[in-house]
Design an enzyme around this catalytic site. Sequence first.
Site, short mmCIF file in Angstrom:
data_model
loop_
_atom_site.label_atom_id
_atom_site.label_comp_id
_atom_site.label_asym_id
_atom_site.label_seq_id
_atom_site.Cartn_x
_atom_site.Cartn_y
_atom_site.Cartn_z
N ASP A 128 -1.46 -2.42 6.01
CA ASP A 128 -1.90 -1.14 6.59
C ASP A 128 -1.07 -0.86 7.83
O ASP A 128 -1.21 -1.53 8.86
CB ASP A 128 -3.39 -1.19 6.96
CG ASP A 128 -4.29 -1.00 5.75
OD1 ASP A 128 -3.77 -0.96 4.61
OD2 ASP A 128 -5.51 -0.89 5.94
N ASP A 158 -2.38 3.56 6.94
CA ASP A 158 -3.82 3.72 7.18
C ASP A 158 -3.96 4.25 8.59
O ASP A 158 -4.20 3.51 9.53
CB ASP A 158 -4.55 2.38 7.01
CG ASP A 158 -6.05 2.56 7.15
OD1 ASP A 158 -6.51 3.71 7.14
OD2 ASP A 158 -6.77 1.55 7.27
N ASP A 196 -14.00 8.41 -1.92
CA ASP A 196 -13.02 9.43 -1.53
C ASP A 196 -12.82 10.38 -2.71
O ASP A 196 -12.44 11.54 -2.54
CB ASP A 196 -11.65 8.82 -1.19
CG ASP A 196 -11.70 7.91 0.02
OD1 ASP A 196 -12.63 8.05 0.83
OD2 ASP A 196 -10.80 7.06 0.15
N ASP A 202 -5.64 4.15 15.02
CA ASP A 202 -5.06 4.63 13.75
C ASP A 202 -4.01 5.71 13.96
O ASP A 202 -4.02 6.75 13.30
CB ASP A 202 -6.16 5.19 12.83
CG ASP A 202 -7.00 4.11 12.19
OD1 ASP A 202 -6.52 2.97 12.08
OD2 ASP A 202 -8.15 4.41 11.80
N HIS A 206 -10.85 4.92 -1.58
CA HIS A 206 -12.18 4.32 -1.71
C HIS A 206 -12.84 5.04 -2.90
O HIS A 206 -12.58 6.22 -3.11
CB HIS A 206 -13.05 4.59 -0.50
CG HIS A 206 -12.52 4.07 0.80
ND1 HIS A 206 -11.73 4.81 1.64
CD2 HIS A 206 -12.73 2.90 1.43
CE1 HIS A 206 -11.45 4.09 2.72
NE2 HIS A 206 -12.04 2.92 2.62
N LYS A 236 -10.64 -7.36 10.81
CA LYS A 236 -10.71 -6.47 11.97
C LYS A 236 -11.64 -7.14 12.98
O LYS A 236 -12.65 -7.71 12.59
CB LYS A 236 -11.26 -5.10 11.54
CG LYS A 236 -11.25 -4.04 12.63
CD LYS A 236 -11.63 -2.67 12.07
CE LYS A 236 -11.64 -1.62 13.16
NZ LYS A 236 -11.99 -0.28 12.65
N GLU A 252 -3.62 -5.15 9.17
CA GLU A 252 -3.42 -3.80 9.73
C GLU A 252 -2.93 -3.90 11.16
O GLU A 252 -3.52 -4.60 11.98
CB GLU A 252 -4.72 -3.00 9.67
CG GLU A 252 -4.59 -1.67 10.40
CD GLU A 252 -5.73 -0.70 10.20
OE1 GLU A 252 -6.26 -0.64 9.07
OE2 GLU A 252 -6.10 -0.02 11.17
N MET A 303 -3.47 0.97 -4.98
CA MET A 303 -4.57 0.21 -4.37
C MET A 303 -5.84 1.04 -4.39
O MET A 303 -5.82 2.26 -4.21
CB MET A 303 -4.19 -0.15 -2.93
CG MET A 303 -5.25 -0.90 -2.15
SD MET A 303 -6.46 0.16 -1.31
CE MET A 303 -5.80 0.19 0.37
N GLU A 325 -8.97 -7.61 4.32
CA GLU A 325 -8.50 -6.98 5.56
C GLU A 325 -9.41 -7.37 6.72
O GLU A 325 -10.60 -7.10 6.71
CB GLU A 325 -8.51 -5.45 5.37
CG GLU A 325 -8.08 -4.68 6.60
CD GLU A 325 -8.01 -3.17 6.34
OE1 GLU A 325 -8.05 -2.75 5.16
OE2 GLU A 325 -7.94 -2.42 7.32
N ASP A 330 -10.09 1.46 17.61
CA ASP A 330 -9.14 1.56 16.50
C ASP A 330 -8.55 2.97 16.48
O ASP A 330 -9.19 3.91 16.03
CB ASP A 330 -9.91 1.28 15.21
CG ASP A 330 -9.00 1.11 14.01
OD1 ASP A 330 -7.80 0.93 14.19
OD2 ASP A 330 -9.52 1.16 12.88
N HIS A 348 -5.53 -3.53 13.90
CA HIS A 348 -6.61 -4.51 14.03
C HIS A 348 -6.20 -5.74 14.83
O HIS A 348 -6.95 -6.19 15.70
CB HIS A 348 -7.12 -4.89 12.64
CG HIS A 348 -7.72 -3.73 11.90
ND1 HIS A 348 -8.21 -3.82 10.64
CD2 HIS A 348 -7.90 -2.43 12.27
CE1 HIS A 348 -8.67 -2.63 10.25
NE2 HIS A 348 -8.47 -1.77 11.23
#
Length: 388
Positions: free
Chosen positions: A246, A288, A58, A258, A55, A184, A218, A89, A182, A256, A221
């Site tokens: 993802d 992810d 980040d 992850d 991102h 969710k 993902e 990405m 994406e 979620d 999701h």
Amino acid sequence: MSLYQPKKSDRFTFGLWTVANRGRDPFGEAVREAVTPIRAVQELSKLGAYGVNLHDNDLVPIDAAPSERTRIITEFKKVLADHDMKVPMATTNLFYDPIFKDGAFTSNDAKIRAYAVQKAMRGIDVGVELNAEIYVFWGGREGTEVESSKNPVEALKWMRECLNFLIGYCKDNRYPLKFALEAKPNEPRGDLYLSTTGAMLAFIETLDDPAMVGVNPEVAHETMAGLNFVHAVAQAIDRGKLFHIDLNGQKMSRFDQDLRFGSEDIKTAFMLVKLLEDSGYQGSRHFDAHPYRTEDDAGVWDFAAGCMRTYLILKEKVHRFNQDEEIQAILRNLTADPEKIGSSLHAYSKANATRVGGLAIDRIATGKRGYGYEKLDQLTMEIIMGVR
Ligand code: GCO
Ligand code: MN
Ligand code: MN
């Protein structure tokens, strides 16, 4: 075993935010130091990853001055080059700052939508500077708790407007980016718009340049929503829209989670790897996910290595499955069509209608047929469990 040692050609990538996850949750504080972007590149390259994704924030803090931004990006590019790591990405954080608490592209407030577009244009600039090929849009706050607060039809129009604006921005600047949307179902909002990969695929066709836009499904999701992730990915592949993916692990009907790839529902993970590998998917195998909250720094790298190793183990199992004579004989038998009936269904024509209409099909006998799926699934499980 070197068979399971990641190589650049495996195209494994991690979000900077994944290994940097500090284990903060709604019930407890951070439990470890954040891994810096530079350290993420160093450690992940040692483990055999192809690259990292990010991102905007980040890497570059939201309030960084232009000179600071330039310094950070220059330094980061050097580390990437020194470690032969890519950034395939990039994406925009449109969910963390309080300004986005009621959405970004779907905010009722035009000023907030404009801020979101402005932030995305800058994020796209960063992505292009780092040679990203894919730009992901995850609508983290694009939803509601109070349904009466937003017109859901307007919200979709605003979402479309903003994405079209950014498509225009890329074209105007001759940026060679592709977008990946994406979906969710919920979290952090009570309900998110365009909540499944199928919904995204339909929405993409309404954009100014559908060819430039695909999806980033993902595991967690679709699974949160109780849906079959493999089928969602298959639909994206069928439409030529699987631009990115993802990968992670998730128990059904939970928040979620992850989790490390393959750590839950190993059979679905196997079928997913099989689909990706058999389809010839060329994109990143992007993780992810994040380490358990119980982990210290060593656990972070165990997590990262585990994601890639599990993928490669499953890939080897897929190879076994595809080479297994008994399994392949069962599969061949399932689709056997000695009278070439299937070809009459490829398209409507008078001749095909006459043939299909006139077929003598023994409904009773055909309905009595056993398919042998118990055996097929047991053999599949035995491959996954390592005894075949
Ligand atoms: C989530 C999402 C995010 C996005 C990321 C990149 O549930 O938090 O999966 O991790 O993938 O923001 O767009
Ligand atoms: Mn994601
Ligand atoms: Mn997620």
